[in-house]
Design an enzyme around this catalytic site. Structure first.
Site, short mmCIF file in Angstrom:
data_model
loop_
_atom_site.label_atom_id
_atom_site.label_comp_id
_atom_site.label_asym_id
_atom_site.label_seq_id
_atom_site.Cartn_x
_atom_site.Cartn_y
_atom_site.Cartn_z
N GLU A 4 7.69 -15.39 92.23
CA GLU A 4 8.49 -16.62 92.28
C GLU A 4 8.28 -17.37 93.60
OE1 GLU A 4 13.18 -18.01 92.16
OE2 GLU A 4 12.64 -15.89 91.99
N ASP A 5 8.14 -16.65 94.71
CA ASP A 5 8.19 -17.29 96.02
C ASP A 5 6.88 -17.28 96.80
OD1 ASP A 5 10.86 -17.84 95.61
OD2 ASP A 5 11.55 -16.02 96.60
#
Length: 693
Positions: free
Chosen positions: A76-77
């Site tokens: 996600e990051d």
């Protein structure tokens, strides 16, 4: 923050066969990928996944779960992909990381929809592997511990509300009470800061004035049990502020009126010792009636087992006591995580009924907000136990009815319910169940869920199933009206319409099948002109703007409230000349032809309607003025009974001595039936006036 070697050592302590190289590689990977990213606290971002992994080691979970915790934010990051993770750490870890990633925030969505969409993905991921849930709960717990570093108060409150509504109840449902309590406490501090500050300061005052009272009571209990030959551990604590605040809110009492602020735990070696300890405590101190619960013989859905009682200590002080074995205690505090058996039979344990119910709710819910409502109902606690006649046990929320019980047993049984016996007696379906009730559901093969049930059912599963059934029936009946209107439309076309023309029309209108077309017509999403043009392009070129309808459409066989609704303003009855107002996205609203409200129907299509032969009954409304003397109301009721009319509602609308005027809703067969009743009323000496509204 745990260092690399400390994390590996923790895992190796309880799992000597763990792959040390793989754990090291995962630690280094998350540090490299998150790089210079920072958290709101100013700490390096990778400290978060490392702390989540540390929480997983506290629960002694397998190495795949630990690695998933380390990597759960990388996709996600960072620039990492699921394919990268599968290549480096294997398919199982990649699947778990993907499951946790799917639960990430959807920032563009409104608050309710975002929470609900998170929950939808959450439940679907959980259904594949409960370890996804365990990692996500640990992730949320660590985020809550650092929530105070976020500067935006609205964002803090949103995260706290989502935690209180979704994550804390889910932690409770898998038996992770330690996680649940800490999440509730941290969320409570953000959501009710004044209440939190007040209660914590009062608890501090109690500690300073009463000193070691908790320890003294625990010692008294331990001594009493030791004298009876029982070797036990006893310790006490004050209940945490959220628990006290919740009790104050539920009971509408002040802090001083909350008597059982102290809670004690007694740990024994065996189940037999639990019951012996209970007997000793009840002998030495008085127990509070109605506060004993035996969750050992009837465990909670999440596997929680314990004896609960409340004692009156030192004359007036109430203290809550939980008695359990040491094994039960570990399971109770950490639930499914405490007895995780992923390596046994190659799959996770914990295929529990409540999870299957939640997945069913996901499938049955119409939109995100409805899903959130249903799942909140499904995960909250305060439950009762009820049995089938064969002794099968079902747990339900307090306030659950016979219909909720039927849906809990099986969705199909709930849908076919027509009656219920509770403890051998026929009872209304809306009857609320009590602990220990034996419930026998009576079903009918042609029965179907009723819209009125939504007025009393309390479980998310029942509400979702009823709403789904009602929606399907409503859609089918609107499509049936649409099919009748379609026949009218086709008759006005200059050419004969066959299957080929309909198929082409569906493509032009971008609809899936004929049922979609009929529903779109019935719900006024398509005008007659649009349908004609789609069937035979160019056919409407020379037609007037207002096209007259041919014959009246029959509503025979349709259910009021589904394909059509009877207008409240005029209460049309079979026998009345009727007309329908068809508004976009809704069913047909049926009015009497002389209804004054029709003047406000400019935004709707008018549809000529007929009742059809042998139509169902409806509700007629009468305005009846009685002489104010004894027996007149009984005389009016007798008139209804003699004419086989059922009173649906009766309201006293005016007192004007010597007269009383009532508005009465009557279930009648048709206009002729209502006319006979009005004639009978007018012939009575008790009635001054009677007229249809």
């Amino acid at each position: 923050m745990l260092r690399q070697y400390e994390l590996v050592e923790r895992v190796k302590e309880y799992d000597p066969d763990a792959d040390e190289a793989l754990l090291n590689r995962a630690y280094v990977y998350t540090v490299q990928k998150h790089g210079s990213q920072k958290r709101a606290s100013g700490d390096p971002y990778f400290s978060h996944p490392v702390e989540v992994a540390g929480l997983m080691t506290d629960l002694k979970l397998d190495q795949e779960t630990i690695i998933t915790a380390l990597l759960h934010d990388t996709v996600e990051d960072t620039l990492a992909t699921i394919e990268d993770i599968e290549l480096l750490f294997g398919k199982d870890v990649a699947r778990l990381v993907d499951g946790v990633t799917k639960l990430s925030k959807i920032e563009q969505m409104p608050e309710n929809e975002r929470a609900a969409e998170n929950l939808r993905k959450f439940l679907l991921a959980m259904s594949e592997d409960l370890r996804v849930l365990l990692v996500k709960l640990a992730d949320r717990l660590h985020n809550m511990r650092t929530l105070h570093f976020i500067k935006n108060p609205e964002k803090r409150r949103r995260i706290a509300r989502e935690t209180m509504d979704i994550y804390a109840p889910l932690a409770e449902r898998v038996g992770m009470y330690e996680y649940m309590r800490e999440m509730q406490l941290l969320a409570f501090e953000q959501l009710e800061p004044e209440a939190y500050a007040t209660i914590t300061s009062r608890l501090e005052q109690i500690r300073s004035t009463e000193g070691g009272q908790v320890d003294a009571i625990a010692l008294n209990m331990k001594q009493a049990l030791a004298e009876a030959g029982l070797e036990v551990e006893v310790w006490g604590r004050e209940k945490h502020p959220y628990s006290i605040w919740k009790k104050m809110a539920e009971r509408h009492v002040s802090f001083e009126q909350v008597t059982d602020i102290m809670a004690f735990r007694v740990l024994t070696s065996s189940v037999e010792d639990c019951y012996r300890a209970l007997g000793v405590l009840h002998t030495v101190w008085k127990s509070v009636p109605g506060r004993f619960k035996d969750y050992i013989s009837t465990p909670k859905t999440n596997g929680y087992r314990s004896l609960h009682t409340t004692l009156i200590h030192a004359g007036s002080m109430r203290v809550e006591v939980q008695i359990r074995t040491r094994e039960m205690h570990r399971t109770n505090e950490f639930g499914l995580a405490a007895h995780w058996a992923y390596k046994q039979a190659g799959r996770p344990d914990g295929e529990v009924g409540w999870l299957r119910d939640l997945i069913e709710i996901v499938d049955a819910s119409h939109d995100a907000e409805e899903l959130l409502e249903h799942t909140r109902l499904a995960v909250y606690q305060n439950r009762i136990f009820a049995f089938t006649p064969k002794g099968a046990l079902f747990q339900l929320p307090k306030g659950a009815t016979a219909v909720d019980f039927a849906f809990a047993v099986h969705t199909d049984l709930g849908a076919q319910t027509v009656g219920a016996k509770i403890n051998g007696r026929h009872m209304p379906l809306r009857t609320q169940l009590n602990n220990g009730d034996v419930v026998e559901i009576i079903k009918g093969s042609s029965a179907e869920p009723q819209l009125s049930w939504l007025g009393f059912v309390v479980t998310g599963k029942a509400r979702a199933s009823i709403r789904r059934a009602v929606r399907l029936k409503e859609r089918a009946e609107i499509a049936e009206i649409g099919a009748k209107l379609f026949e009218e439309i086709v008759e006005r076309l200059p050419a004969k319409v066959g299957k080929k023309a309909i198929k082409a029309a569906l493509e032009r209108l971008e609809l899936g099948d004929e049922e979609d077309l009929m529903f779109a017509i019935g719900s006024a999403k398509l005008t007659d002109r649009m349908v004609m043009e789609a069937l035979v392009p160019g056919s409407t070129r020379d037609l007037p703007e207002e096209m007259p309808q041919g014959r009246a459409i029959s509503i025979k066989g349709l259910t009021p409230g589904m394909g059509f609704t009877l207008a409240e303003c005029c209460h049309p009855l079979p026998g009345d000349r009727i007309v329908g107002l068809r508004r976009k996205g809704k069913g047909v609203e049926v009015h009497a032809i002389d209804c004054l409200e029709l003047a406000n129907g400019e935004d709707a299509d008018w549809v000529d309607l007929s009742w059809g032969e042998h139509s169902h009954g409806a509700v007629g409304r009468l305005n009846i003025t009685l002489y104010n003397r004894p027996g007149t109301l009984a005389e009016m009721a007798g008139t209804f009974a003699r004419n086989n009319a059922n009173v649906m509602n009766l309201e006293l609308t005016q007192r004007d001595d010597p007269f009383h005027t009532y508005a009465v809703d009557l279930e009648v067969q048709d206009l002729a039936h209502l006319t006979r009743i009005v004639s009978s009323l007018r012939a009575s000496d008790s009635v001054a006036e009677a007229e249809r509204i």
